[in-house]
Design a protein around this motif. Structure first.
Motif, mmCIF file in Angstrom:
data_model
loop_
_atom_site.group_PDB
_atom_site.id
_atom_site.type_symbol
_atom_site.label_atom_id
_atom_site.label_comp_id
_atom_site.label_asym_id
_atom_site.label_seq_id
_atom_site.Cartn_x
_atom_site.Cartn_y
_atom_site.Cartn_z
ATOM 1 N N THR A 32 -3.477 11.891 22.725
ATOM 2 C CA THR A 32 -2.098 11.589 23.127
ATOM 3 C C THR A 32 -1.056 12.130 22.144
ATOM 4 O OG1 THR A 32 -2.067 9.488 21.937
ATOM 5 C CG2 THR A 32 -2.868 9.456 24.224
ATOM 6 N N LEU A 33 -1.503 12.538 20.956
ATOM 7 C CA LEU A 33 -0.628 12.962 19.854
ATOM 8 C C LEU A 33 0.323 11.854 19.406
ATOM 9 C CD1 LEU A 33 0.119 16.654 20.825
ATOM 10 C CD2 LEU A 33 -1.653 15.754 19.301
ATOM 11 N N GLU A 34 -0.062 10.615 19.678
ATOM 12 C CA GLU A 34 0.713 9.454 19.252
ATOM 13 C C GLU A 34 0.323 9.078 17.820
ATOM 14 O OE1 GLU A 34 1.086 4.701 20.303
ATOM 15 O OE2 GLU A 34 0.135 6.051 21.723
ATOM 16 N N VAL A 35 1.320 8.791 16.991
ATOM 17 C CA VAL A 35 1.060 8.310 15.633
ATOM 18 C C VAL A 35 0.582 6.868 15.740
ATOM 19 C CG1 VAL A 35 2.076 7.788 13.391
ATOM 20 C CG2 VAL A 35 2.773 9.854 14.622
ATOM 21 N N VAL A 36 -0.645 6.600 15.287
ATOM 22 C CA VAL A 36 -1.203 5.253 15.392
ATOM 23 C C VAL A 36 -1.150 4.496 14.070
ATOM 24 C CG1 VAL A 36 -2.656 5.788 17.366
ATOM 25 C CG2 VAL A 36 -3.556 6.105 15.068
ATOM 26 N N SER A 37 -0.974 5.220 12.969
ATOM 27 C CA SER A 37 -0.896 4.576 11.671
ATOM 28 C C SER A 37 -0.337 5.582 10.662
ATOM 29 C CB SER A 37 -2.282 4.096 11.231
ATOM 30 O OG SER A 37 -2.190 3.349 10.038
ATOM 31 N N GLY A 38 -0.059 5.103 9.494
ATOM 32 C CA GLY A 38 0.419 5.971 8.441
ATOM 33 C C GLY A 38 0.523 5.211 7.137
ATOM 34 N N PHE A 39 0.707 5.954 6.070
ATOM 35 C CA PHE A 39 0.871 5.308 4.771
ATOM 36 C C PHE A 39 1.575 6.255 3.810
ATOM 37 C CE2 PHE A 39 -3.261 7.339 4.780
ATOM 38 C CZ PHE A 39 -3.311 8.001 3.567
ATOM 39 N N GLY A 40 2.060 5.667 2.724
ATOM 40 C CA GLY A 40 2.704 6.421 1.665
ATOM 41 C C GLY A 40 4.200 6.565 1.857
ATOM 42 N N HIS A 41 4.860 6.865 0.765
ATOM 43 C CA HIS A 41 6.266 7.214 0.765
ATOM 44 C C HIS A 41 6.585 7.881 -0.569
ATOM 45 C CE1 HIS A 41 6.135 3.036 -0.738
ATOM 46 N NE2 HIS A 41 7.123 3.407 -1.532
ATOM 47 N N ALA A 42 7.760 8.411 -0.711
ATOM 48 C CA ALA A 42 8.129 9.159 -1.909
ATOM 49 C C ALA A 42 8.232 8.261 -3.131
ATOM 50 C CB ALA A 42 9.456 9.883 -1.677
ATOM 51 N N GLY A 43 7.768 8.756 -4.246
ATOM 52 C CA GLY A 43 7.851 8.035 -5.509
ATOM 53 C C GLY A 43 6.765 8.478 -6.454
ATOM 54 N N ARG A 44 6.644 7.798 -7.574
ATOM 55 C CA ARG A 44 5.656 8.172 -8.588
ATOM 56 C C ARG A 44 4.694 7.028 -8.929
ATOM 57 N NH1 ARG A 44 6.618 12.967 -11.204
ATOM 58 N NH2 ARG A 44 8.653 13.901 -10.852
#
Length: 71
Positions: A32-44
């Protein structure tokens, strides 16, 4: 999308995609090309990325992410 890996299940159900602009990793359903999850963001700090640009997955499902650490 900066780089892509496939899930380790036989059907390779998911794409693991790194977005180096937003410093996030997305898990995407291949059908489906649907985003089902994710993680992370900008930083150190832990769980954050600074210049993330490459990723790889091994046969055990471990995910490796390469970053550019220049200041």
């Amino acid at each position: 999308m900066w780089d892509i890996a496939f899930s380790t299940d036989t059907a390779q159900t998911y794409l693991i995609v790194i977005d180096g602009t937003n410093q996030q990793v997305y898990i995407v359903d291949r059908q489906t090309l649907e985003v089902v999850s994710g993680f992370g963001h900008a930083g150190r700090w832990a769980g954050q990325f600074y210049g993330a640009h490459n990723l790889a997955a091994d046969s055990s499902g471990n995910l490796f992410i390469g970053e550019n650490l220049r200041r």
